[in-house]
Design a protein around this motif. Structure first.
Motif, short mmCIF file in Angstrom:
data_model
loop_
_atom_site.label_atom_id
_atom_site.label_comp_id
_atom_site.label_asym_id
_atom_site.label_seq_id
_atom_site.Cartn_x
_atom_site.Cartn_y
_atom_site.Cartn_z
N GLN A 179 -4.69 32.21 -7.03
CA GLN A 179 -5.77 32.45 -7.94
C GLN A 179 -6.36 31.23 -8.41
OE1 GLN A 179 -7.89 35.40 -7.87
NE2 GLN A 179 -6.77 36.47 -6.76
N PHE A 180 -5.59 29.86 -9.02
CA PHE A 180 -5.88 28.90 -9.34
C PHE A 180 -5.35 27.61 -8.63
CE2 PHE A 180 -2.38 30.07 -11.75
CZ PHE A 180 -1.07 29.63 -12.18
N ILE A 181 -5.59 26.92 -8.71
CA ILE A 181 -4.98 25.49 -7.93
C ILE A 181 -4.54 24.34 -9.33
CG2 ILE A 181 -5.38 23.02 -7.05
CD1 ILE A 181 -7.11 25.09 -4.93
N ARG A 182 -3.27 24.10 -9.52
CA ARG A 182 -3.06 22.67 -10.47
C ARG A 182 -3.11 21.55 -9.95
NH1 ARG A 182 0.74 25.24 -14.03
NH2 ARG A 182 1.48 26.95 -13.65
N LEU A 183 -3.70 20.44 -10.85
CA LEU A 183 -4.03 19.59 -10.65
C LEU A 183 -3.18 18.39 -11.63
CD1 LEU A 183 -8.16 20.37 -11.42
CD2 LEU A 183 -6.51 20.03 -8.90
N PRO A 184 -3.38 17.05 -11.52
CA PRO A 184 -2.66 16.09 -12.76
C PRO A 184 -3.00 16.21 -14.28
CG PRO A 184 -3.66 14.88 -10.11
CD PRO A 184 -4.02 16.82 -10.41
N ASN A 185 -2.15 16.19 -14.80
CA ASN A 185 -2.87 15.68 -16.82
C ASN A 185 -2.90 17.84 -17.02
OD1 ASN A 185 -2.14 13.56 -16.28
ND2 ASN A 185 -3.92 13.06 -15.66
N ASP A 186 -2.33 18.11 -16.45
CA ASP A 186 -2.58 19.83 -16.96
C ASP A 186 -4.00 20.21 -16.52
OD1 ASP A 186 -0.48 20.52 -17.36
OD2 ASP A 186 -0.45 19.21 -19.73
N GLY A 187 -4.45 19.68 -15.53
CA GLY A 187 -6.13 19.93 -15.02
C GLY A 187 -5.82 21.44 -14.42
N ARG A 188 -6.94 22.34 -13.26
CA ARG A 188 -6.76 23.48 -13.23
C ARG A 188 -8.61 23.46 -12.55
NH1 ARG A 188 -3.91 27.30 -16.06
NH2 ARG A 188 -4.53 28.91 -14.61
N ILE A 189 -8.15 24.27 -11.24
CA ILE A 189 -9.00 25.23 -10.91
C ILE A 189 -9.24 26.40 -10.21
CG2 ILE A 189 -10.55 25.68 -8.71
CD1 ILE A 189 -9.81 22.83 -7.78
N ASP A 190 -9.91 27.05 -11.41
CA ASP A 190 -9.76 28.92 -11.58
C ASP A 190 -10.90 29.12 -10.90
OD1 ASP A 190 -7.39 29.32 -13.15
OD2 ASP A 190 -9.01 28.03 -14.88
#
Length: 542
Positions: A179-190
């Motif tokens: 349901q989501f993708i973790r990105l650097p620096n606590d970013g994310r794709i929801d």
């Protein structure tokens, strides 16, 4: 901005060319159908590259440190037919917005490079900028939402994104979940739908909005779009809409975007040649060839099979999905494509013999005047020193139609042209119509009530026939507002198999369509009365 697609375009503006190159290096996808076992670099089709170039088009006076305001467009809309490749392309844009060089980082002086090794990516890729070229950098903490009406719908973008990440170097810096993708620096794709209310108010840097042609008030997605734009504004972020052509009766988010007058929205919609019938198999093939041009994975025979089957039960839906035309469902009065096929830009000199049609409102609907020459050319006239169009939206005039402006426009048109008839619908304007009759003569200005079922039905049918039949002389100026109002008009049934016109919804206006009907009726009546030619003057004796 509306992008007219004639099959050619030039890159005559500054843009982040580094972005499509970054995508080709980092995004890997199996070919459609899974025929190749090895994933390949995602290379954009020409039409996808064109939209991408405009999405990352940089203002010539952009300054270092600006985010969304460094770019020419705050939002971008892509309207393309079913299975043309919108989903994978949108996925590649999301990947770039997540960890790619999508922010303006100044103009290159010469010799500067973008190195992946400087941004946590170990693929070794290096991009060298040309002197004067806009440079890019990633977001520090990207917050992205992929949004649709349902989770199944979000899969159009989310599934190819997952595949792109897993198949290439992005897997080192992006962690894929369901349901989501973790990105650097606590970013994310929801992944977000209308039901995920807790996420919708969050500040975000980018939104990928899928199939906005079915985002309406009824399913709550209009509110979702508005909420997301507030979240984007707070972060100086931007958004991408993708959609099939929409049903204009539904007043969707896609329709509102397409009709907006603001300058910082780029809209791409490849339309097929005008005048082709979607129900004719040979012409339908030409329509498909035009709207799928460049999408090399498409088999037009397969598209024909799907379209022909859908045509049997839902002809308007088939034309929207595969013909990329904005087509109304049942009850539409006149399809916009038929109306637009009659566009022919012509000059109408002062003194030309013609007729006028007028329909007025006060504080809600629009007021307008259309003119038609007696050889069949209809247009929206202008008035005043600034040559303003004779269309008045109350919202542009402090909530009320400017009656003195309309009055002045009528007098000017009567003086400028040889007006032999004017048909005016009197409600709300009884006093003004009476004054025009007094000043210009009752034989020239006629009260024409549109609520009369028999007369209005006949007038609607006459214009409908003259637009759709190939051997008529009717043509028009392509006025955008009139085209939209024609598209919005619906048939309201009346006894004896007659109809009058109604709105598809309260927000969708039809006033200029009514004005066009009145002008055309006046023209036909003038011709029937022998007014198509100027009367001969009697010779004076000496």
């Amino acid at each position: 901005m509306v992008a007219a697609d004639d099959g050619t375009w030039s890159l005559a503006f500054p843009t982040l060319c580094v972005v499509p190159d970054w995508i080709a290096r980092h995004c890997r996808l199996q070919s459609v159908g899974g025929l190749d076992s090895e994933p390949r670099s995602f290379e954009m089709y020409d039409w996808q590259l064109r939209i991408t170039a405009n999405l990352y088009r940089v203002k010539p006076d952009a300054r270092l440190g600006q985010l969304s305001t460094a770019f020419a467009y705050r939002r971008v809309q892509a309207v393309a037919p079913q299975k043309s490749g919108k989903g994978p392309w949108a996925a590649s844009i999301v990947a770039a917005e997540a960890v790619g060089p999508v922010l303006f980082n100044g103009f290159a002086g010469g010799g500067e490079r973008y190195r992946c090794s400087d941004h946590r990516c170990g693929c070794g890729w290096v991009y060298e900028y040309e002197p004067g070229e806009p440079m890019g950098r990633p977001w520090n903490k990207p917050l992205i939402q992929i949004t649709a009406t349902s989770e199944d719908q979000t899969d159009n973008t989310y599934r190819p994104l997952q595949e792109m990440i897993r198949n290439g170097p992005l897997s080192e810096i992006m962690r894929v979940g369901e349901q989501f993708i973790r990105l650097p620096n606590d970013g994310r794709i929801d992944v977000v739908t209308a039901s995920a209310q807790s996420r919708l108010g969050n500040p975000i840097t980018f939104a990928a909005q899928d199939e906005t042609g079915i985002w309406t008030d009824g399913n709550g997605m209009t509110k979702v779009a508005t909420t997301q734009r507030r979240g984007l504004a707070g972060m100086s972020g931007r958004s991408l809409e993708q959609s099939n052509a929409w049903d204009p009766t539904e007043n969707s988010v896609a329709q509102k975007t397409a009709e907006t007058k603001v300058k910082d929205v780029y809209r791409y919609h490849r339309l097929p040649p005008r005048g082709l019938s979607y129900t004719n198999k040979a012409e339908r093939r030409r329509i498909h060839a035009a709207v799928y041009e460049g999408s090399t994975h498409i088999d037009l025979d397969s598209i024909e099979g799907e379209a022909a089957e859908l045509l049997e039960k839902e002809p308007a839906e088939a034309e929207r999905f595969y013909g990329n035309r904005i087509t109304a469902g049942m009850g539409a009065w006149l399809q916009q494509d038929h109306w637009d096929s009659r566009i022919a830009l012509e000059d109408v000199p002062d003194g030309t013999r013609l007729v006028l049609g007028f329909d007025g409102s006060d504080v809600d609907d629009w007021t307008g005047i259309r003119a038609e020459t007696l050889d069949g050319y209809q247009f929206t006239p202008t008035y005043g020193p600034d040559k303003l169009p004779c269309i008045w939206n109350p919202e542009d005039w402090d909530g009320q139609v400017p009656r003195l402006e309309v009055d002045a426009a009528v007098d000017e048109l009567m003086d400028r042209y040889d007006v032999v008839r004017m048909y005016a619908d009197p409600p709300y304007w009884t006093s003004e119509v009476a004054a025009w009759q007094a000043r210009h003569g009752e034989k020239r200005v006629t009260e024409w009530y549109t609520h009369r079922t028999v007369q209005m039905h006949a007038a609607c049918e006459q214009l409908l026939t003259d637009v759709t039949k190939k051997d008529t002389a009717f043509r028009h100026d392509g006025c955008e507002t009139t085209s939209i109002h024609v598209r919005n008009a619906r048939k309201a049934a009346r006894p004896a198999k007659r109809y009058v016109l109604r709105k598809a919804s309260h927000l969708q206006k039809i006033d200029l369509a009514v004005v066009s009907i009145l002008a055309h009726e006046a023209a036909n009546d003038a011709i029937a009365a022998g007014q198509a030619k100027p009367k001969r003057r009697r010779a004076r004796g000496f």
